[in-house]
Design an enzyme around this catalytic site. Structure first.
Site: not given
Ligand code: GLN
Length: 548
Positions: A202, A235, A393, A519, A521
């Site tokens: 492949p 190869k 969120c 967020h 993260e």
């Molecule tokens: N649905 C929610 C909003 O629009 C949270 C969005 C999310 O968790 N990224 O506010």
């Protein structure tokens, strides 16, 4: 002025195109990120571009079931999850310009055509579309002044969608000169289950396909379940026309952060440096990266964290949450074992059985009705049983709903996103969102300033009064309910600059109970864990220790 004229040659940017062969999902993003990390260790300034050959403008309107999470950049760009890998491995913030999609390219070409920029011409893939692609790539090189621009071409060589991008890359090789452009091909070397034999065919075929597009790879990175032996390397080198030392074995690893070390042990850094005549600015030092990888293994112990969401079938839907947990774990020397659970089947009757064995709980971001009541049950369970909890969120919004219903006594309190007729809309559409009709790129997005109240858990975690975190939402806490919620013990410990938009909530009488409208993260990095995750893992570990 003397009569002589001095020409100052601008620093020549080098370009590395990374293509994929055989099939998608080989970990090209991790490969690009790892190469970037390696070059960075040599003191070379690198940046990364991702080309996504789909017609969407960006990843913002796509379902996480298809491509995994939508990553959010500091400037509000909603991009492919590979950007999370780039930012984590390179420890650098990227911008929306680094995301090139077919949608963006075509949009620009059509806009130009309507403006009359191509008057008299027939607008075609070659040269108009390819010119636009090259100009978007060169624009990033100019803005970042990087020594090396890594460009990942999404999809697989041979796909119709990626053809214009391969053609643009081929043209750049000619225009920039072979000493300034390099091609790395990432392919699959599968293992037969019956004989356990590795098969190179492949890879041979996909290199042939790449050559048909006019591109000769300089390096082949072979993804395989086990390391390649000498015979396979020879190869592949022979059939692909690359030197043996440029055939790199990239077997599956448990921890993707080990990939830079794995590639570097085979001389990838030096090979690229020679091939592109780069001048390294320092002797590479991978010791802190190695130390980070060691700490991920958890020398001090382990914890179990439940991530409760609706995209449980695809772990990539929560990729940055998972990585942020790992970073927090590494900082503490604790191995984080996580499980992504579907909230759809969670009820008041089974929640305890499902969550009993976990030391901490996360309810991450999300949209829509499905699984909402299960998530609310999970939050109630965490609050009532003092289980370390982090809501993100949508998880933040549902925490407000749970508190309003079960502590304040507002029966049927809800978000108008889920129940537009709720008698208690504790979460409601943001004022500015009410006028918005288009879906793409219209949420409250990206890095926004947050003011933290002193003396709170949030303040202890961040150690500062002002932070910037990334957002992606349309709804928020309804200001009409803030006093009522606070009078029942909920603390809003972070707000936006106006003081009117709630950003962080916490319960002071719990071991660790905190949630954020943003967020955290997206800004977590291997050696700089996000404070809210660090706090969660620490509290989960303390809980586990005290129960032993
Ligand atoms: N649905 C929610 C909003 O629009 C949270 C969005 C999310 O968790 N990224 O506010």
């Amino acid at each position: 002025m003397s009569g002589s004229i001095w020409f100052i040659m601008p620093n020549q940017t080098k370009y590395i195109f990374v293509t994929g062969g055989v099939l998608s999902g080989l970990g090209k993003g991790i490969t690009v990120s790892s190469i970037g990390r390696i070059l960075k260790e040599y003191g070379i300034k690198v940046t990364a571009i991702k080309i996504d050959p789909y017609i969407n403008w960006d990843a913002g309107t796509m379902n996480p079931f298809q491509h995994g999470e939508v990553f959010v950049l500091e400037d509000g760009g909603e991009v492919d999850l590979d950007f999370g890998n780039y930012e984590r491995f390179l420890d650098e913030n990227l911008t929306s310009d680094h995301s090139i999609t077919t949608g963006k390219v075509f949009y620009r070409v059509i806009e130009k055509e309507r403006k009359g920029c191509y008057l008299g011409q027939t607008v075609q893939i070659i040269p108009h579309v390819t010119n636009e692609i090259k100009s978007l790539i060169r624009n990033v090189a100019e803005n970042t002044r990087a020594d090396v621009v890594l460009i990942e071409i999404g999809g697989t060589v041979g796909d119709i969608e990626s053809m214009p991008f391969l053609e643009a890359a081929r043209q750049m090789f000619i225009e920039e000169g072979p000493e300034n452009v390099m091609f790395i091909h990432v392919t699959l070397v599968p293992q037969l289950s019956s004989t356990k034999e590795l098969k190179t065919k492949p890879t041979q075929h996909s290199v042939k396909e790449l050559r048909a597009a006019g591109i000769q790879p300089d390096m082949i990175i072979c993804r395989s379940p086990i390391p390649l032996d000498k015979e396979h390397v020879e190869k592949i080198a022979l059939y692909s026309n690359v030197p043996k030392k440029a055939v790199i074995s990239a077997p599956d690893v448990e921890n993707t952060y080990e990939v830079p070390l794995l590639l570097e042990s085979q001389g990838v850094g030096e090979y690229i440096i020679r091939r592109l005549s780069l001048s390294p600015k320092k002797i590479p030092d991978f010791s802190s990266w190695k130390d980070f990888c060691e700490r991920l293994k958890g020398p001090n112990g382990s914890v179990r964290i439940a991530i409760v969401g609706k995209y449980a079938k695809l772990k990539d839907a929560y990729l940055s949450v998972i990585e942020a947990l790992k970073h927090a774990g590494a900082a503490l020397g604790i191995r984080v074992c996580y499980e992504v659970l579907s909230s759809e089947k969670i009820t008041r009757n089974n929640v305890e059985n499902i969550l009993r064995e976990f030391d901490g709980i996360i309810v991450p971001g999300g949209f829509g009705q499905r699984g909402v009541e299960g998530k609310i049950e999970v939050i109630r369970y965490a609050r009532e049983n003092n289980v370390p909890f982090l809501g993100i969120c949508f998880g933040f919004q549902l925490t407000v709903i749970e508190y309003a219903r079960n502590v304040v006594g507002l029966k049927d309190a809800h978000s108008t996103e889920i129940d537009p007729n709720t008698p208690h809309p504790v979460i409601d559409l943001m004022e500015e969102q009410k006028r918005i009709e288009k879906y793409g790129g219209t949420m409250r997005l990206g890095g926004q300033k947050i003011i933290i109240k002193e003396g709170t858990l949030a303040y202890r975690l961040y150690g500062t009064k002002e932070i910037v975190e990334r957002h992606r939402h349309r709804y928020e806490v309804n200001s009409r309910y803030i006093d009522l919620l606070e009078s029942h013990g909920l603390i809003f410990s972070g707000t936006d600059e106006s003081g009117e938009r709630m950003e962080i909530l916490e319960l002071p009488d719990r071991a660790y109970f905190i949630a954020s409208q943003f967020h955290p993260e997206f800004k977590s990095r291997p050696m700089k864990p996000a404070p809210l995750f660090y706090g969660l893992v620490k509290a989960a570990f303390e809980r586990k220790q005290s129960s032993i």
